[in-house]
Design a protein around this motif. Structure first.
Motif, mmCIF file in Angstrom:
data_model
loop_
_atom_site.group_PDB
_atom_site.id
_atom_site.type_symbol
_atom_site.label_atom_id
_atom_site.label_comp_id
_atom_site.label_asym_id
_atom_site.label_seq_id
_atom_site.Cartn_x
_atom_site.Cartn_y
_atom_site.Cartn_z
ATOM 1 N N ARG A 43 -2.061 12.312 -0.516
ATOM 2 C CA ARG A 43 -2.104 11.227 0.489
ATOM 3 C C ARG A 43 -3.028 10.089 0.036
ATOM 4 N NH1 ARG A 43 -0.269 9.436 4.957
ATOM 5 N NH2 ARG A 43 -1.576 8.777 6.683
ATOM 6 N N LEU A 44 -4.101 10.436 -0.677
ATOM 7 C CA LEU A 44 -5.064 9.429 -1.117
ATOM 8 C C LEU A 44 -4.617 8.691 -2.374
ATOM 9 C CD1 LEU A 44 -8.374 11.425 -0.533
ATOM 10 C CD2 LEU A 44 -7.524 9.490 0.812
ATOM 11 N N ARG A 45 -3.663 9.232 -3.094
ATOM 12 C CA ARG A 45 -3.203 8.581 -4.330
ATOM 13 C C ARG A 45 -2.417 7.311 -4.011
ATOM 14 N NH1 ARG A 45 -4.960 11.805 -7.929
ATOM 15 N NH2 ARG A 45 -4.493 13.991 -8.085
ATOM 16 N N GLY A 46 -2.235 6.535 -5.035
ATOM 17 C CA GLY A 46 -1.367 5.378 -4.891
ATOM 18 C C GLY A 46 -2.058 4.131 -4.375
ATOM 19 N N VAL A 47 -3.302 3.922 -4.753
ATOM 20 C CA VAL A 47 -3.999 2.698 -4.372
ATOM 21 C C VAL A 47 -3.378 1.542 -5.161
ATOM 22 C CG1 VAL A 47 -6.212 1.481 -4.408
ATOM 23 C CG2 VAL A 47 -6.131 3.930 -3.869
ATOM 24 N N ASP A 48 -3.049 0.472 -4.471
ATOM 25 C CA ASP A 48 -2.436 -0.707 -5.097
ATOM 26 C C ASP A 48 -3.447 -1.851 -5.087
ATOM 27 O OD1 ASP A 48 -0.915 -2.863 -5.902
ATOM 28 O OD2 ASP A 48 0.524 -2.732 -4.262
ATOM 29 N N PRO A 49 -3.933 -2.260 -6.267
ATOM 30 C CA PRO A 49 -4.934 -3.335 -6.297
ATOM 31 C C PRO A 49 -4.428 -4.652 -5.690
ATOM 32 C CG PRO A 49 -4.276 -2.740 -8.525
ATOM 33 C CD PRO A 49 -3.625 -1.770 -7.593
ATOM 34 N N GLU A 50 -3.138 -4.924 -5.826
ATOM 35 C CA GLU A 50 -2.575 -6.143 -5.222
ATOM 36 C C GLU A 50 -2.691 -6.090 -3.705
ATOM 37 O OE1 GLU A 50 -1.324 -9.098 -6.162
ATOM 38 O OE2 GLU A 50 -1.608 -8.751 -8.300
ATOM 39 N N GLU A 51 -2.431 -4.920 -3.134
ATOM 40 C CA GLU A 51 -2.526 -4.763 -1.686
ATOM 41 C C GLU A 51 -3.974 -4.877 -1.222
ATOM 42 O OE1 GLU A 51 -1.615 -1.448 1.773
ATOM 43 O OE2 GLU A 51 -0.536 -1.312 -0.123
ATOM 44 N N VAL A 52 -4.883 -4.254 -1.978
ATOM 45 C CA VAL A 52 -6.315 -4.357 -1.650
ATOM 46 C C VAL A 52 -6.735 -5.819 -1.688
ATOM 47 C CG1 VAL A 52 -8.666 -3.770 -2.410
ATOM 48 C CG2 VAL A 52 -6.872 -2.018 -2.452
ATOM 49 N N ALA A 53 -6.329 -6.534 -2.741
ATOM 50 C CA ALA A 53 -6.685 -7.950 -2.885
ATOM 51 C C ALA A 53 -6.115 -8.778 -1.741
ATOM 52 C CB ALA A 53 -6.170 -8.483 -4.221
ATOM 53 N N PHE A 54 -4.875 -8.525 -1.391
ATOM 54 C CA PHE A 54 -4.203 -9.267 -0.320
ATOM 55 C C PHE A 54 -4.927 -9.075 1.009
ATOM 56 C CE2 PHE A 54 -1.050 -9.472 3.104
ATOM 57 C CZ PHE A 54 -0.533 -10.741 2.903
ATOM 58 N N ILE A 55 -5.248 -7.825 1.335
ATOM 59 C CA ILE A 55 -5.908 -7.538 2.612
ATOM 60 C C ILE A 55 -7.311 -8.125 2.634
ATOM 61 C CG2 ILE A 55 -6.774 -5.692 4.112
ATOM 62 C CD1 ILE A 55 -4.342 -4.016 3.122
ATOM 63 N N LEU A 56 -8.062 -7.973 1.529
ATOM 64 C CA LEU A 56 -9.408 -8.548 1.460
ATOM 65 C C LEU A 56 -9.344 -10.066 1.625
ATOM 66 C CD1 LEU A 56 -12.480 -8.367 0.976
ATOM 67 C CD2 LEU A 56 -11.987 -8.535 -1.482
ATOM 68 N N GLU A 91 -20.411 -9.063 4.069
ATOM 69 C CA GLU A 91 -20.807 -7.657 3.901
ATOM 70 C C GLU A 91 -20.063 -6.764 4.880
ATOM 71 O OE1 GLU A 91 -25.054 -7.567 4.392
ATOM 72 O OE2 GLU A 91 -25.403 -8.077 2.295
ATOM 73 N N GLU A 92 -19.905 -7.222 6.110
ATOM 74 C CA GLU A 92 -19.203 -6.425 7.118
ATOM 75 C C GLU A 92 -17.735 -6.209 6.740
ATOM 76 O OE1 GLU A 92 -19.943 -8.549 10.755
ATOM 77 O OE2 GLU A 92 -22.067 -8.000 10.745
ATOM 78 N N VAL A 93 -17.149 -7.171 6.049
ATOM 79 C CA VAL A 93 -15.779 -7.018 5.572
ATOM 80 C C VAL A 93 -15.751 -6.065 4.367
ATOM 81 C CG1 VAL A 93 -13.862 -8.230 4.423
ATOM 82 C CG2 VAL A 93 -14.973 -9.255 6.413
ATOM 83 N N LEU A 94 -16.697 -6.227 3.454
ATOM 84 C CA LEU A 94 -16.689 -5.495 2.189
ATOM 85 C C LEU A 94 -17.104 -4.031 2.309
ATOM 86 C CD1 LEU A 94 -16.404 -5.441 -0.897
ATOM 87 C CD2 LEU A 94 -18.752 -6.338 -1.032
ATOM 88 N N ASP A 95 -18.055 -3.726 3.167
ATOM 89 C CA ASP A 95 -18.633 -2.378 3.204
ATOM 90 C C ASP A 95 -17.608 -1.245 3.335
ATOM 91 O OD1 ASP A 95 -21.183 -3.255 2.663
ATOM 92 O OD2 ASP A 95 -21.881 -3.136 4.734
#
Length: 183
Positions: A43-56, A91-95
């Motif tokens: 369930r934890l596998r499959g992190v997508d850096p593009e998705e992380v970047a988009f949401i951030l 910081e509140e977004v990043l933590d």
């Protein structure tokens, strides 16, 4: 009335209760514990850096100068500088992301930790270079500061040489060198 379908009761469990049930099941049987761990890792596998970047990027875009103004100024504990207020908001977004990165490192899931790190770097890069959000005016060097914080947090998990090379290559190729040298 008793639920006939086990999924009915499972659907009604709070996250805390669900975790307690899993722990009880895992303690009761080594095979069940191994299966739970296997399912959790899948369930934890499959992190997508593009998705992380988009949401951030989106979360940073939602930060408003008006909130900086609300947080800044005199307080009963002293004065809060607007730049400090803006940094606190970032910081509140990043933590939560950094907590996830560290979780993956603790679990030995270095590929996923690398993906989160790269996604965060990409999100900060895009916000720094592409966003015209008014909020950026209140934290002019923040993206570089928080980029370095991401790298520092990632490095504290003692990535392998291969991990360092992977992230360094990403910085050079995808971020045009916008980031610290890792080697």
């Amino acid at each position: 009335m008793t639920a006939k379908d086990p999924s009915e009761i499972i659907d009604q469990l709070s996250p805390y209760d669900a975790q307690a049930v899993l722990k009880i099941l895992a303690r009761g049987d080594a095979e069940t514990a191994a299966h739970i761990a296997e399912v959790a890792r899948a369930r934890l596998r499959g992190v997508d850096p593009e998705e992380v970047a988009f949401i951030l990027y989106d979360e940073l875009t939602l930060l408003k100068p008006e909130e900086v103004w609300d947080r800044a100024g005199p307080t009963r504990h002293g004065y809060v500088d607007p730049t400090d207020a803006a940094y606190e908001m970032i910081e509140e977004v990043l933590d939560p992301y950094l907590e996830d990165l560290q979780k993956y490192q603790r679990l030995g899931m270095s590929a996923e930790a690398n993906q989160i790190c790269m996604g965060l770097l990409l999100g900060f890069y895009r916000f720094d270079h592409e966003s015209d959000a008014e909020f950026k005016d209140w934290a002019p060097s923040a993206m570089s500061v928080f980029r370095d914080r991401v790298v520092e947090t990632w490095r504290s998990g003692q990535p392998s040489r291969a991990d360092v090379k992977t992230v360094q290559t990403f910085i050079e190729e995808q971020l045009r060198g916008w980031g610290p040298r890792l080697d």
